[in-house]
Design a protein around this motif. Structure first.
Motif, PDB file in Angstrom:
ATOM      1  N   SER A 104       3.094   8.856  -1.755  1.00 21.62           N
ATOM      2  CA  SER A 104       2.396   9.972  -2.406  1.00 21.62           C
ATOM      3  C   SER A 104       1.195   9.458  -3.176  1.00 21.62           C
ATOM      4  O   SER A 104       0.151  10.128  -3.256  1.00 21.62           O
ATOM      5  N   SER A 105       1.318   8.285  -3.759  1.00 19.11           N
ATOM      6  CA  SER A 105       0.226   7.696  -4.529  1.00 19.11           C
ATOM      7  C   SER A 105      -0.996   7.474  -3.649  1.00 19.11           C
ATOM      8  O   SER A 105      -2.121   7.846  -4.002  1.00 19.11           O
ATOM      9  N   HIS A 106      -0.778   6.873  -2.487  1.00 18.34           N
ATOM     10  CA  HIS A 106      -1.898   6.598  -1.606  1.00 18.34           C
ATOM     11  C   HIS A 106      -2.445   7.876  -0.983  1.00 18.34           C
ATOM     12  O   HIS A 106      -3.644   7.951  -0.674  1.00 18.34           O
ATOM     13  N   ALA A 107      -1.600   8.874  -0.788  1.00 15.50           N
ATOM     14  CA  ALA A 107      -2.088  10.161  -0.306  1.00 15.50           C
ATOM     15  C   ALA A 107      -3.062  10.766  -1.306  1.00 15.50           C
ATOM     16  O   ALA A 107      -4.120  11.290  -0.931  1.00 15.50           O
ATOM     17  N   LEU A 108      -2.716  10.686  -2.588  1.00 17.82           N
ATOM     18  CA  LEU A 108      -3.589  11.228  -3.625  1.00 17.82           C
ATOM     19  C   LEU A 108      -4.893  10.441  -3.714  1.00 17.82           C
ATOM     20  O   LEU A 108      -5.987  11.015  -3.745  1.00 17.82           O
ATOM     21  N   VAL A 109      -4.786   9.107  -3.746  1.00 18.19           N
ATOM     22  CA  VAL A 109      -5.987   8.272  -3.822  1.00 18.19           C
ATOM     23  C   VAL A 109      -6.860   8.485  -2.597  1.00 18.19           C
ATOM     24  O   VAL A 109      -8.086   8.627  -2.703  1.00 18.19           O
ATOM     25  N   GLY A 110      -6.233   8.535  -1.417  1.00 14.51           N
ATOM     26  CA  GLY A 110      -7.008   8.746  -0.197  1.00 14.51           C
ATOM     27  C   GLY A 110      -7.721  10.085  -0.188  1.00 14.51           C
ATOM     28  O   GLY A 110      -8.889  10.173   0.207  1.00 14.51           O
ATOM     29  N   GLY A 111      -7.044  11.141  -0.632  1.00 14.06           N
ATOM     30  CA  GLY A 111      -7.673  12.454  -0.677  1.00 14.06           C
ATOM     31  C   GLY A 111      -8.872  12.488  -1.601  1.00 14.06           C
ATOM     32  O   GLY A 111      -9.930  13.040  -1.250  1.00 14.06           O
ATOM     33  N   VAL A 112      -8.731  11.889  -2.780  1.00 15.30           N
ATOM     34  CA  VAL A 112      -9.832  11.892  -3.750  1.00 15.30           C
ATOM     35  C   VAL A 112     -10.998  11.036  -3.254  1.00 15.30           C
ATOM     36  O   VAL A 112     -12.168  11.441  -3.331  1.00 15.30           O
ATOM     37  N   VAL A 113     -10.697   9.842  -2.736  1.00 11.20           N
ATOM     38  CA  VAL A 113     -11.764   8.977  -2.222  1.00 11.20           C
ATOM     39  C   VAL A 113     -12.478   9.647  -1.055  1.00 11.20           C
ATOM     40  O   VAL A 113     -13.711   9.612  -0.955  1.00 11.20           O
ATOM     41  N   GLY A 114     -11.729  10.310  -0.169  1.00 11.63           N
ATOM     42  CA  GLY A 114     -12.361  11.007   0.951  1.00 11.63           C
ATOM     43  C   GLY A 114     -13.285  12.120   0.506  1.00 11.63           C
ATOM     44  O   GLY A 114     -14.386  12.284   1.044  1.00 11.63           O
ATOM     45  N   SER A 115     -12.866  12.889  -0.486  1.00 13.11           N
ATOM     46  CA  SER A 115     -13.717  13.983  -0.966  1.00 13.11           C
ATOM     47  C   SER A 115     -14.953  13.450  -1.680  1.00 13.11           C
ATOM     48  O   SER A 115     -16.043  14.031  -1.576  1.00 13.11           O
ATOM     49  N   VAL A 131      -9.781  -1.762  -4.289  1.00 10.22           N
ATOM     50  CA  VAL A 131      -9.209  -2.972  -3.689  1.00 10.22           C
ATOM     51  C   VAL A 131      -8.189  -3.616  -4.620  1.00 10.22           C
ATOM     52  O   VAL A 131      -7.062  -3.932  -4.224  1.00 10.22           O
ATOM     53  N   ALA A 132      -8.584  -3.801  -5.893  1.00  5.70           N
ATOM     54  CA  ALA A 132      -7.745  -4.556  -6.823  1.00  5.70           C
ATOM     55  C   ALA A 132      -6.509  -3.787  -7.261  1.00  5.70           C
ATOM     56  O   ALA A 132      -5.436  -4.381  -7.446  1.00  5.70           O
ATOM     57  N   LYS A 133      -6.635  -2.462  -7.427  1.00  8.69           N
ATOM     58  CA  LYS A 133      -5.526  -1.713  -8.013  1.00  8.69           C
ATOM     59  C   LYS A 133      -4.810  -0.780  -7.043  1.00  8.69           C
ATOM     60  O   LYS A 133      -3.855  -0.109  -7.431  1.00  8.69           O
ATOM     61  N   VAL A 134      -5.269  -0.740  -5.786  1.00  8.00           N
ATOM     62  CA  VAL A 134      -4.578   0.088  -4.787  1.00  8.00           C
ATOM     63  C   VAL A 134      -4.229  -0.734  -3.541  1.00  8.00           C
ATOM     64  O   VAL A 134      -3.057  -0.858  -3.174  1.00  8.00           O
ATOM     65  N   LEU A 135      -5.241  -1.308  -2.887  1.00  6.58           N
ATOM     66  CA  LEU A 135      -5.000  -1.981  -1.616  1.00  6.58           C
ATOM     67  C   LEU A 135      -4.198  -3.271  -1.777  1.00  6.58           C
ATOM     68  O   LEU A 135      -3.244  -3.514  -1.019  1.00  6.58           O
ATOM     69  N   VAL A 136      -4.582  -4.100  -2.739  1.00 13.96           N
ATOM     70  CA  VAL A 136      -3.851  -5.364  -2.932  1.00 13.96           C
ATOM     71  C   VAL A 136      -2.392  -5.111  -3.322  1.00 13.96           C
ATOM     72  O   VAL A 136      -1.473  -5.697  -2.728  1.00 13.96           O
ATOM     73  N   PRO A 137      -2.123  -4.222  -4.318  1.00 15.93           N
ATOM     74  CA  PRO A 137      -0.719  -3.918  -4.601  1.00 15.93           C
ATOM     75  C   PRO A 137       0.018  -3.321  -3.407  1.00 15.93           C
ATOM     76  O   PRO A 137       1.217  -3.564  -3.230  1.00 15.93           O
ATOM     77  N   ALA A 138      -0.693  -2.541  -2.572  1.00 15.34           N
ATOM     78  CA  ALA A 138      -0.050  -1.940  -1.399  1.00 15.34           C
ATOM     79  C   ALA A 138       0.433  -3.008  -0.428  1.00 15.34           C
ATOM     80  O   ALA A 138       1.469  -2.842   0.231  1.00 15.34           O
ATOM     81  N   LEU A 139      -0.304  -4.105  -0.327  1.00 16.87           N
ATOM     82  CA  LEU A 139       0.095  -5.186   0.562  1.00 16.87           C
ATOM     83  C   LEU A 139       1.153  -6.087  -0.062  1.00 16.87           C
ATOM     84  O   LEU A 139       2.102  -6.514   0.610  1.00 16.87           O
ATOM     85  N   SER A 274      -1.771   1.277  -9.694  1.00 12.26           N
ATOM     86  CA  SER A 274      -1.355   2.518  -9.054  1.00 12.26           C
ATOM     87  C   SER A 274      -0.499   2.182  -7.849  1.00 12.26           C
ATOM     88  O   SER A 274      -0.918   2.285  -6.698  1.00 12.26           O
ATOM     89  N   LEU A 275       0.723   1.773  -8.125  1.00 15.81           N
ATOM     90  CA  LEU A 275       1.617   1.245  -7.102  1.00 15.81           C
ATOM     91  C   LEU A 275       2.304   2.363  -6.325  1.00 15.81           C
ATOM     92  O   LEU A 275       2.582   3.424  -6.858  1.00 15.81           O
ATOM     93  N   SER A 276       2.593   2.092  -5.067  1.00 19.80           N
ATOM     94  CA  SER A 276       3.408   3.019  -4.291  1.00 19.80           C
ATOM     95  C   SER A 276       4.882   2.701  -4.511  1.00 19.80           C
ATOM     96  O   SER A 276       5.379   1.659  -4.057  1.00 19.80           O
TER      97      SER A 276
END
Length: 415
Positions: A104-115, A131-139, A274-276
């Protein structure tokens, strides 16, 4: 007047996202406890809802990250925030319908970044923050969770080797009540913050609060309440996938997985990542299968989850971008109302589709069939299932550690 109405619409939509986040992520905390029957299904979701709400008041670090660390607040408008929220909600509902525990976290971030990209281009996104607070923690988060849970499960298996199985099952069921509670509390400290950050963005964009404002108390309470409400209703489809689809889990694995999830989530909340929580919980459950001798991880199910994870950011971003273009194409408040109406129609359509193969508290623990996936027959609550040798005997659904007495029953395979 139009600006005020749009602000109200954005706040309502943000709380709707929080609601979907609640039922989408209930399984992160309670799937293993329900699968091992450490807690009865309805008791589990009630406990999770209460602790989610309490956890929402314990930290605001993640809210600050969402509000000020991912996109440029100077280019944010209410239309942009609204479109991003719709993108997050749509992806949450699609993955819920499919029984896939995506983020859900990445869905929200993705929606906002896309808009934001649709509105002003790449300059509106703080890429270093993404990158630092979404993508790196996601990996890293699921890998860390797998390692921690696998190590913990292996140690527990070694320490309990040779002990009577009924005694270990009894003790670890009590342990699962505590560890699942800790995950629910940790989930509130992380996921409830995200809608708080979005609403704060909207309030700043609408001129209701200054740009350096903190999160108002009414925003904290509202987000906590709606997430707790969604949690209580229970996302049974996702609970089933996490609890039965990945690993046939026993109480030792369940407690190890939940403890690992809570530790990783709380650590990320402390640092404002902003971890998933979904990635962490799924990684922990897989780690419990890797670390338990004789256990089997269903990698086919895991692969479908990974595919959904990879699609989350771009899919929600595309929906967010399309919604923004639609608002601008129609123009004014009417464009936003059209998008909202389409969101309601899509939500109703997915709910109707989910009724064709309902998953609920009475059948959530039915044995998993890898060929048929989550397809279920409308049956009464199970009284026990046969399990691999490493899995402890299963209790009847009416029994749990919070009952006055616990009776271990012999596993019985359904005809």
């Amino acid at each position: 007047m139009t600006e005020t109405l749009l602000l109200v619409l954005v706040v309502v939509t943000a709380l709707a996202f929080d609601f979907t986040n609640g039922f989408h992520d209930t399984g992160n905390a309670m799937a293993t406890s329900i699968a091992t029957r450490a807690l009865k299904p309805k008791t589990a979701v009630l406990l999770s809802a209460v602790l989610n709400m309490i956890g929402a008041f314990l930290s605001l670090s993640v809210a600050a990250t969402i509000a000020k660390g991912l996109v440029d607040a100077n280019v944010i408008t209410l239309e942009v925030v609204f479109a991003g929220l719709v993108g997050g909600i749509v992806w949450n509902l699609v993955t819920w319908l499919l029984g896939l525990p995506s983020s859900s976290s990445h869905a929200l971030v993705g929606g906002v970044v896309g808009s934001v990209l649709a509105a002003v281009g790449t300059s509106g996104v703080i890429w270093t923050g993404v990158v630092a607070k979404v993508l790196v923690p996601a990996l890293l988060a699921p890998l860390v969770a797998i390692a921690v849970a696998a190590t913990g499960t292996w140690l527990v298996a070694r320490l309990t080797r040779g002990l009577p199985q009924d005694a270990t099952s009894h003790g670890f069921r009590w342990g699962q009540v505590g560890s699942a509670s800790l995950v629910s509390l940790a989930h509130g400290t992380n996921d409830a913050q995200k809608s708080m950050g979005i609403i704060l963005l909207a309030l700043i964009a609408g001129g209701a609060v200054p740009a350096d404002s903190g999160v108002p108390f009414w925003v904290i309470f509202s987000c906590a309440f709606f997430m707790a409400l969604g949690t209580y209703l229970g996302g049974w489809r996702i609970i089933r996938t996490l609890g039965k689809g990945l690993v046939e889990i026993d109480t030792r694995q369940g407690m190890s997985a939940e403890t690992a999830s809570a530790a990783v989530i709380m650590l990320s909340s402390y640092f404002g990542f902003s971890l998933s929580t979904t990635h962490v919980a799924t990684g922990s459950i897989m780690g419990s299968g890797v670390g338990m001798p004789g256990a089997t991880v269903r990698w086919g199910v895991a692969g479908r989850m990974l595919a959904a994870w990879g699609m989350t950011l771009p899919a929600a971003g595309i929906v967010g971008a399309v919604c923004l273009w639609l608002q601008h194409g129609v123009g004014g408040f009417g464009g936003s109302m059209l998008v909202f109406a389409l969101l309601v129609l899509a939500s109703v359509a997915m709910w109707v589709a989910s009724r064709r193969r309902p998953v609920h508290h009475a059948n959530v623990n039915e044995p998993w069939d890898e060929e048929k996936g989550k397809t279920l027959e409308p049956v009464a609550a199970t009284t026990g299932v046969a399990a691999p040798p490493h899995v402890a005997p299963v209790e009847a659904d009416h029994e749990s550690p919070v009952s006055e007495a616990i009776t271990i029953t012999t596993p019985v395979r359904k005809a």
